[in-house]
Scaffold this motif. Structure first.
Motif, PDB file in Angstrom:
ATOM      1  N   GLU A 186      27.322  33.011  -4.971  1.00  0.00           N
ATOM      2  CA  GLU A 186      26.408  32.075  -4.319  1.00  0.00           C
ATOM      3  C   GLU A 186      26.948  31.729  -2.936  1.00  0.00           C
ATOM      4  N   VAL A 187      26.040  31.711  -1.937  1.00  0.00           N
ATOM      5  CA  VAL A 187      26.416  31.363  -0.565  1.00  0.00           C
ATOM      6  C   VAL A 187      25.496  30.254  -0.062  1.00  0.00           C
ATOM      7  N   ASP A 188      25.915  29.597   1.020  1.00  0.00           N
ATOM      8  CA  ASP A 188      25.112  28.515   1.590  1.00  0.00           C
ATOM      9  C   ASP A 188      24.059  29.021   2.566  1.00  0.00           C
ATOM     10  N   ALA A 189      24.281  30.194   3.157  1.00  0.00           N
ATOM     11  CA  ALA A 189      23.337  30.740   4.134  1.00  0.00           C
ATOM     12  C   ALA A 189      23.445  32.265   4.146  1.00  0.00           C
ATOM     13  N   LEU A 190      22.377  32.900   4.630  1.00  0.00           N
ATOM     14  CA  LEU A 190      22.350  34.356   4.771  1.00  0.00           C
ATOM     15  C   LEU A 190      22.328  34.704   6.252  1.00  0.00           C
ATOM     16  N   ASP A 191      22.797  35.905   6.581  1.00  0.00           N
ATOM     17  CA  ASP A 191      22.763  36.337   7.979  1.00  0.00           C
ATOM     18  C   ASP A 191      21.323  36.588   8.410  1.00  0.00           C
ATOM     19  N   ASP A 192      21.052  36.458   9.707  1.00  0.00           N
ATOM     20  CA  ASP A 192      19.722  36.689  10.256  1.00  0.00           C
ATOM     21  C   ASP A 192      19.482  38.183  10.442  1.00  0.00           C
ATOM     22  N   THR A 193      18.227  38.592  10.236  1.00  0.00           N
ATOM     23  CA  THR A 193      17.804  39.965  10.520  1.00  0.00           C
ATOM     24  C   THR A 193      16.495  39.902  11.285  1.00  0.00           C
ATOM     25  N   SER A 228      12.450  36.706   6.510  1.00  0.00           N
ATOM     26  CA  SER A 228      11.872  36.531   5.174  1.00  0.00           C
ATOM     27  C   SER A 228      10.496  37.178   5.044  1.00  0.00           C
TER      28      SER A 228
END
Length: 143
Positions: free
Chosen positions: A123-130, A134
């Motif tokens: 589990e992470v707090d944020a994902l990298d942008d692409t 979404s």
């Protein structure tokens, strides 16, 4: 390993030297199945498998049976896990309207052995942008 009574079917095999999938045949010792529109059947192949660890057997439609006769696999691709030892089964759903009979020994699906690595989930707090972000379900357009 063969199921009891399955001495007459060949082992799953590649139809050509360049084929990605092995043909799977219907094991129907009690006779053929006459499909009508909308009918779903779970059909035995008459074989059990032991796959190498870290692989899966993907059960996929045969293109001719799908496009020419109207059969789909409702869970395509189906997955046979490396630790499964039961009979390999194929779900066939008939979309055609003319009626079609599947007989003992008919080629009904194909099997592709593929890598299936297992990953650790974190589990992470944020994902990298692409660039896509979404956007999904057609967000990149048709052409």
């Amino acid at each position: 390993m063969r199921s009891a009574g399955n001495a007459d079917l060949p082992l799953p095999a590649y139809a050509t030297s360049g084929a990605a999938g092995m043909d799977l045949r219907a094991f129907l010792p009690d006779g053929p199945i006459a499909f009508v529109h909308g009918q779903l059947e779970l059909i035995s192949t008459g074989f059990h498998v032991a796959l190498p660890p870290g692989t899966e057997m993907q059960i996929r439609p045969r293109s001719g049976l799908s496009l020419k006769h109207g059969f789909i696999l409702p869970n395509a691709p189906g997955t046979v896990d490396a630790d499964y030892r039961g009979i390999v089964m194929v779900g066939l759903y008939y979309l055609g309207h003319e009626g079609f009979t599947i007989s003992h020994g008919d080629r009904i699906a194909q099997a592709v052995i593929a890598p299936a690595p297992q990953y650790q989930v974190a589990e992470v707090d944020a994902l990298d942008d692409t660039l896509r972000g979404s956007g999904g379900f057609g967000s990149t357009g048709l052409s």
